[in-house]
Design an enzyme around this catalytic site. Sequence first.
Site, PDB file in Angstrom:
ATOM      1  N   ARG A   8       0.738  -1.477  -0.127  1.00 37.66           N
ATOM      2  CA  ARG A   8       0.019  -0.053   0.076  1.00 37.66           C
ATOM      3  C   ARG A   8       0.588   1.347   0.050  1.00 37.66           C
ATOM      4  O   ARG A   8       0.726   1.979  -0.824  1.00 37.66           O
ATOM      5  CB  ARG A   8      -0.972   0.150   1.187  1.00 37.66           C
ATOM      6  N   THR A   9       1.811   1.229   1.049  1.00 41.41           N
ATOM      7  CA  THR A   9       2.365   2.850   1.143  1.00 41.41           C
ATOM      8  C   THR A   9       3.339   2.957  -0.133  1.00 41.41           C
ATOM      9  O   THR A   9       3.386   4.139  -0.544  1.00 41.41           O
ATOM     10  CB  THR A   9       3.442   2.477   2.389  1.00 41.41           C
ATOM     11  N   HIS A  23       4.756   5.648  11.751  1.00 38.76           N
ATOM     12  CA  HIS A  23       4.198   5.326  10.332  1.00 38.76           C
ATOM     13  C   HIS A  23       3.175   6.835  10.209  1.00 38.76           C
ATOM     14  O   HIS A  23       1.963   6.562   9.866  1.00 38.76           O
ATOM     15  CB  HIS A  23       3.579   4.156  10.250  1.00 38.76           C
ATOM     16  N   ARG A  33      11.125   3.683   3.699  1.00 39.64           N
ATOM     17  CA  ARG A  33      10.682   2.739   4.933  1.00 39.64           C
ATOM     18  C   ARG A  33      11.838   2.072   4.966  1.00 39.64           C
ATOM     19  O   ARG A  33      12.843   1.719   4.544  1.00 39.64           O
ATOM     20  CB  ARG A  33       9.522   1.882   4.071  1.00 39.64           C
ATOM     21  N   LYS A  42      25.734  -5.674  -1.083  1.00 40.67           N
ATOM     22  CA  LYS A  42      27.071  -5.660  -1.190  1.00 40.67           C
ATOM     23  C   LYS A  42      27.805  -4.966  -0.163  1.00 40.67           C
ATOM     24  O   LYS A  42      29.072  -4.739   0.038  1.00 40.67           O
ATOM     25  CB  LYS A  42      27.589  -5.081  -2.513  1.00 40.67           C
TER      26      LYS A  42
HETATM   27  N1   CP Z   1      -0.570  -0.236   5.999  1.00 46.67           N
HETATM   28  C1   CP Z   1       0.715  -0.297   5.248  1.00 46.67           C
HETATM   29  O1   CP Z   1       1.759   0.455   5.697  1.00 46.67           O
HETATM   30  O2   CP Z   1       0.777  -1.245   4.345  1.00 46.67           O
HETATM   31  P1   CP Z   1       2.034  -1.640   3.707  1.00 46.67           P
HETATM   32  O3   CP Z   1       3.076  -2.412   4.477  1.00 46.67           O
HETATM   33  O4   CP Z   1       1.544  -2.801   2.612  1.00 46.67           O
HETATM   34  O5   CP Z   1       2.682  -0.523   3.127  1.00 46.67           O
END
Ligand code: CP
Length: 313
Positions: A59-60, A137, A109, A87
Site C-alpha cells: 500500500r504505502t 508510520h 521505509r 554488497k
Molecule cells: N499499511 C501499510 O503500511 O501497508 P504496507 O506495509 O503494505 O505498506
Amino acid sequence: MSELSVNHLLGIKQVSQEDIHLILETAENFKEVINRPIKKVPSLRDFTIANLFFENSTRTRLSFELAEKRLSADVINFSAASSSVKKGETLIDTVNNILSMKVDMVVMRHPNPGASVFLSNHVNASIVNAGDGAHEHPTQALLDAFSIKEKLGSLEGKKVVIVGDILHSRVALSNIFCLRKLGAVVKVCGPETLLPKHIKSLGVDVENNLDKALKWCDVANMLRVQNERMSTRYFPSTREYVAQYGLDKERLNRLDKEIVIMHPGPINRGVEISSDIADSQHAIILDQVQNGVAVRMSVLYLLASKLKHYNRN
Ligand code: CP
C-alpha cells in the site's frame, strides 16, 4: 497558516496540531483532484522524488508513487533487496549517491526505528518517513484521521479503540499521537503481553476486554499480529487470540450500535478480523487506502512548497 512548521515528516510526535489540520485540509482538495477525469496537477513538475524501501510494502509504496505521479514529479524507486546494500553499502552512502543525481525529496521505509531521523541529520533533502520499524508510520496515521473525519465529521471527542499487537505497531504509536492531537479519546485493547509497559504515559487508557472496548468506542482500528517482528510467543495459540481479540460478525452483532471498523492492512483474515466484517459496509478499509493517495499528495506538496520557498528561490 499555510505552511508546515517542519521541513521533514519524520513522525507525528514532531508535528503540531496546526500542521495536521493543514495536511488534512489540503488533502481534501487533492481528493477532489483525484476524483476528476484528469487526475493530474503540475504542482511538483520540477521535483524529483526517490522512494527508498528497505522493508516490504504494498500500500504505502504504491500510494506514494501514485501521489508523486499525480503531482507530476519525476520518480525513482529503490528496493533494498535488488540494490548494492546487499554488497555492504551503508544507508548514508546509498542515499548520498541517489541525491547526487539531483533528487529533492526522499520517502523511506526502513526496519530500524529512527532511520528517518538519522537520515534527516546527515543528508541534504526533505525526508518523509514511510514507516521505521516498530516506531512511527506518520502518513498512515494521517490517512486514518482523514478517513475518520470523512466518516464522522470530526475527531473532537470521538472514542477510538486500537486493538491487537500494540507492542510491535508503528501504526498504533502514530495513531495515538495524531488522534490525541486532534481531540479524540483513545483506548488500546489487547493481551497484556502485546501492550508496551508504559503505554498509559501516552495518555491512553487500557481495556483488555474487547467486548467492553467495542461497546465504548465509535471507531475500532484492528491491527495485524506482526509475527515477523516476534522472536517468542506472546499468546497461547492463534485460536485463543481469535477468541479473545478477533472481530467477527457475532461479536459485532452483540453491539446495539454502529461503529466504524478500520484496518491499516495487510490483513490476517480470520485472525484479528473475519472476512465477513473486513468486506462489509461497516469497514472503511479500502476508503483508507484511497484516502492515502490524497493525504500523501498533501504531505509531498506542502513539504515541496517549503523547499521551493527556501532553497530554490
Ligand atoms: N499499511 C501499510 O503500511 O501497508 P504496507 O506495509 O503494505 O505498506
